[in-house]
Design an enzyme around this catalytic site. Structure first.
Site, PDB file in Angstrom:
ATOM      1  CD  GLU B  54      -2.932   1.099  -3.660  1.00 14.51           C
ATOM      2  OE1 GLU B  54      -2.582  -0.102  -3.718  1.00 14.51           O
ATOM      3  OE2 GLU B  54      -2.274   2.011  -4.184  1.00 14.51           O
ATOM      4  CG  ASP B  65       1.092  -8.354  -5.344  1.00 20.23           C
ATOM      5  OD1 ASP B  65       1.494  -7.212  -5.066  1.00 20.23           O
ATOM      6  OD2 ASP B  65      -0.099  -8.620  -5.595  1.00 20.23           O
ATOM      7  CE1 TYR B 181       1.773   1.890  -8.071  1.00 17.71           C
ATOM      8  CE2 TYR B 181      -0.292   1.720  -6.868  1.00 17.71           C
ATOM      9  CZ  TYR B 181       1.058   1.434  -6.984  1.00 17.71           C
ATOM     10  OH  TYR B 181       1.668   0.687  -6.018  1.00 17.71           O
TER      11      TYR B 181
END
Ligand code: PLP
Lengths: 407, 265
Positions: B54, B65, B181
């Protein structure tokens, strides 16, 4: 005679012209959030729709607005200002609200909604601290836990509001990432919401964010315009122009929306800052481009490589690189127009309104006042309705310093 | 343009399944500590058996994040890293490794700014197999998928603990990705001491209904959590643990660390 609307009339106006099922106004809006938040955002949309259609909910909110906030706020004819600018200027006095700005309309509405959803904790982002104080106030009144995210730089600049929030029982979390200002405080609030989404509601401070926030905040803030329309009727006036300052866009859409179907021109005043180059202003509509930030597609300030360009404004409340999607849409369709006003013009207007009317405006609101002095209307003395979104107590220290530097 | 690109991702899963192993996905932020360093690190990771790389596209406002990747993004942006550089790294990596899976992980605005049609086309040209865009919900993904589909690049959806089996099933049926995911926690990226208690229950419920491999990511950064994840999930994603090392350690050292995790997956 009261200018306070009844529930049915309020609902009919506040909810008119909804976004489409994707939460978009034209090509602006939507839900650009991490998947973790999607179920919460969908739940919020359902809860809001139910609440706004429930008279009991509206009555409870109205009761707070009347007896706690002090609504309806006055509509004041500004005689001396009118003569100075050559227009008949009426001020919608959001500065008279409890906590000193329009922000409380929204935080009480969302606070009640939060209780209705069975959540006991709210979070918020704040720049100068106005929305943080309004959220902490609503949380205190409603018995909710409250955490406010604020950039480290803003914490230093706005020590008094930090103390007010703490006094009101809120936790203030210092944000040290990125530019350490409102943009990054919003990022951090979103991260916290992702982490605590099951027990926490995020009270966004403006008509921004993923659907349903822009629509919901507009609905709560349209109490400003709904009242103003009744007050204009009672005063026997018909505004030719409605003008308001634009940060994220909540006070402007709040007064514009109920006047959308009238002939009035709608003028949004953006932060022109100290120049037109990147980083010198906060005028997302005037100088920005379509982009995706903080949950929606709207117009934003972007760098040549697609990063978010930090904004600048003399007023913390307009110092934001994005704007609500509905305003971007009104700009695109031409229903509203947007004008940048510089830091200097706003500072002058701050002083002029104080001298002429005995009203010290918030620096944000002073941008709207400053536009009057440009006299940019063709023809005769127009009737202008101006949303005075907040009072300037929070700004006097900063203004005193800047005026001293100037002379 | 390589029209078979999505096949590489499917192939990674079937290859590992045949071996009785799981797929290993490694994330790195392009441009931290530098563009060339990112290429060498990605190359070293592939040589240590990583199946899918990735490539993180740095962004100024990475809301999904935690502090580690935020800081790496900031450093990469301070050095002027742009989407152009990410395509350059992807293209060079593809030239060295024809079979590895390459996925871009980045936020919506840079792609949108350069134009979705243009960035989808350039992705295909650089040999990119898919995109993961954490701030684009399934509801908004049509805008992206339209252009990705036209260029043979896959849309990789994220599924969260809050998603629930029904929404997950509908999402996968609609987007038909080569893999999905699954986010192990309600939270942002960042190494945690272990996987959250009971993470596997909602994972299993969703995986059972899905005809698609689902990798597990967020918070995996040591052998225990990697092994625990691999015992259940189709693959394991390691991100922040690589990013924090990549900032200060040479590519070989980072790759050796990854090898240790890779060995238990
Ligand atoms: C008094 C006042 N006016 C205007 C604004 C700008 O926000 P909005 O555009 O949402 O009304 C703020 C924001 O803090 C404010 O405090």
């Amino acid at each position: 005679m009261t200018a306070f609307p009844d529930a049915a009339a309020f609902r009919a106006t506040a909810c008119a012209s909804p976004p489409d099922e994707r939460g978009a106004f034209g090509d602006f809006g939507g839900r650009f959030v991490p998947e973790t938040l999607m179920p919460a955002v969908l739940e919020l949309e359902g809860a809001f729709l139910e609440a706004i259609n429930d008279d009991a909910f509206l009555q409870e909110w109205f009761d707070l607005l009347r007896n706690y906030v002090g609504r309806p706020t006055a509509l004041t004819y500004a005689a001396r200002l009118s003569d100075a600018v050559g227009a008949d200027v009426w001020l919608k006095r959001e500065d008279l609200n409890h906590t000193g700005a329009h922000k409380i309309n929204n935080t009480l509405g969302q606070g009640l909604l939060c209780l209705r959803m069975g959540k006991r904790r709210v979070i918020a982002e704040t720049g100068a601290g106005q929305h943080g104080v309004a959220t902490a106030t609503a949380a205190a009144r409603l018995g909710l836990d409250c955490t406010v995210f604020m950039g480290a730089e803003d914490i230093e600049r706005q020590a008094l509001n930090v103390f007010r929030m703490k006094l009101l029982g809120a936790d203030v979390v210092e944000v040290t990432s990125g530019t350490q200002t409102l943009k990054d405080a919003t990022n951090e609030a979103l991260r916290e919401w992702v982490t605590r989404v099951r027990d926490t509601h995020y009270i966004i401070g403006s008509a921004v964010g993923p659907h349903p926030f822009p629509w919901m905040v507009r609905a709560f803030q349209s109490v400003i315009g709904v009242e103003a329309r009744l007050q204009c009727e009672q005063a026997g006036i018909k505004p030719d122009i409605v003008v308001a300052c634009v940060g994220g866009g909540s006070n402007s859409i709040g007064i514009f929306h109920p006047f959308r179907e009238t002939d009035a021109g709608l003028v949004g005043i953006e932060a022109g800052g100290r120049g037109t180059r990147p980083g010198e202003h906060g005028a997302s509509i005037s100088y920005g481009e379509p982009g995706i930030l903080h949950g929606s597609r709207s117009t934003i300030l972007s760098t040549p490589t697609g990063q978010v360009q930090p904004a600048h404004s003399i007023s913390a409340g307009l110092d934001y690189p994005g704007v609500g999607p509905e305003l971007a849409y009104l700009a695109e369709t031409g229903r509203a127009r947007f004008v940048p006003i510089t830091d200097d013009e706003a500072l002058d207007a701050f002083v002029r309104l104080s001298e002429l009317e005995g009203i010290v405006p918030a620096l944000e609101s002073a941008h709207a006042v400053a536009w009057l002095f440009r006299g940019e209307w063709g023809g005769q003395r127009p009737t202008i309705l101006l949303n005075l979104s907040g009072r300037g107590d929070k700004d006097v220290q900063q203004v005193a310093r800047m005026l001293a530097e100037r002379s | 343009m390589n029209r078979q690109t999505p096949g590489r991702l499917e192939a990674a899963f079937s290859r590992r399944e045949d071996e009785g192993r799981k797929v290993f996905v490694a994330y790195l932020t392009v441009g931290d500590p530098g563009i060339q360093e990112s290429l060498e690190l990605a190359d070293a990771l592939v040589r240590q058996g990583v199946d899918i790389i990735e490539l993180g596209v740095p962004f100024s406002d990475p809301v999904a994040d935690g502090p580690t990747i935020q800081a790496a993004s900031e450093r990469a942006l301070d050095r002027g890293t742009s989407l152009d550089d990410v395509f350059a790294v992807a293209g060079a990596l593809r030239a060295r490794h024809p079979d590895v899976g390459i996925v871009l992980m980045g936020y919506a605005n840079p792609f949108h700014h350069y134009g979705l049609a243009e960035t989808a086309r350039r992705s295909a040209d650089a040999g990119v197999d898919g995109w993961i865009v954490p701030d684009v919900s399934w509801e908004e993904s049509w805008r992206f998928r339209e252009h990705l589909n036209a260029n043979g690049v896959a849309w990789i959806p994220l599924i969260a603990p809050t998603t629930g089996p029904q929404r997950a099933a509908e999402m996968l049926a609609d987007t038909r990705p080569p893999f999905a995911y699954y986010v192990s926690v309600t939270g942002v990226t960042g190494v945690r001491s272990g996987l959250p208690e009971g993470w596997d229950e909602p994972y299993r419920a969703i995986r059972e209904a899905a005809g698609t491999p689902i990798v597990l990511g967020f918070g995996i950064g040591n052998r225990d959590s990697a092994a625990g994840a691999a015992a259940v999930a189709d693959g394991v994603v390691v991100g922040s643990a690589i990013v924090s090392r990549a900032a200060t350690e040479p590519a070989d050292a980072v790759a050796t660390f990854v090898r240790e995790l890779r060995d238990v997956v």
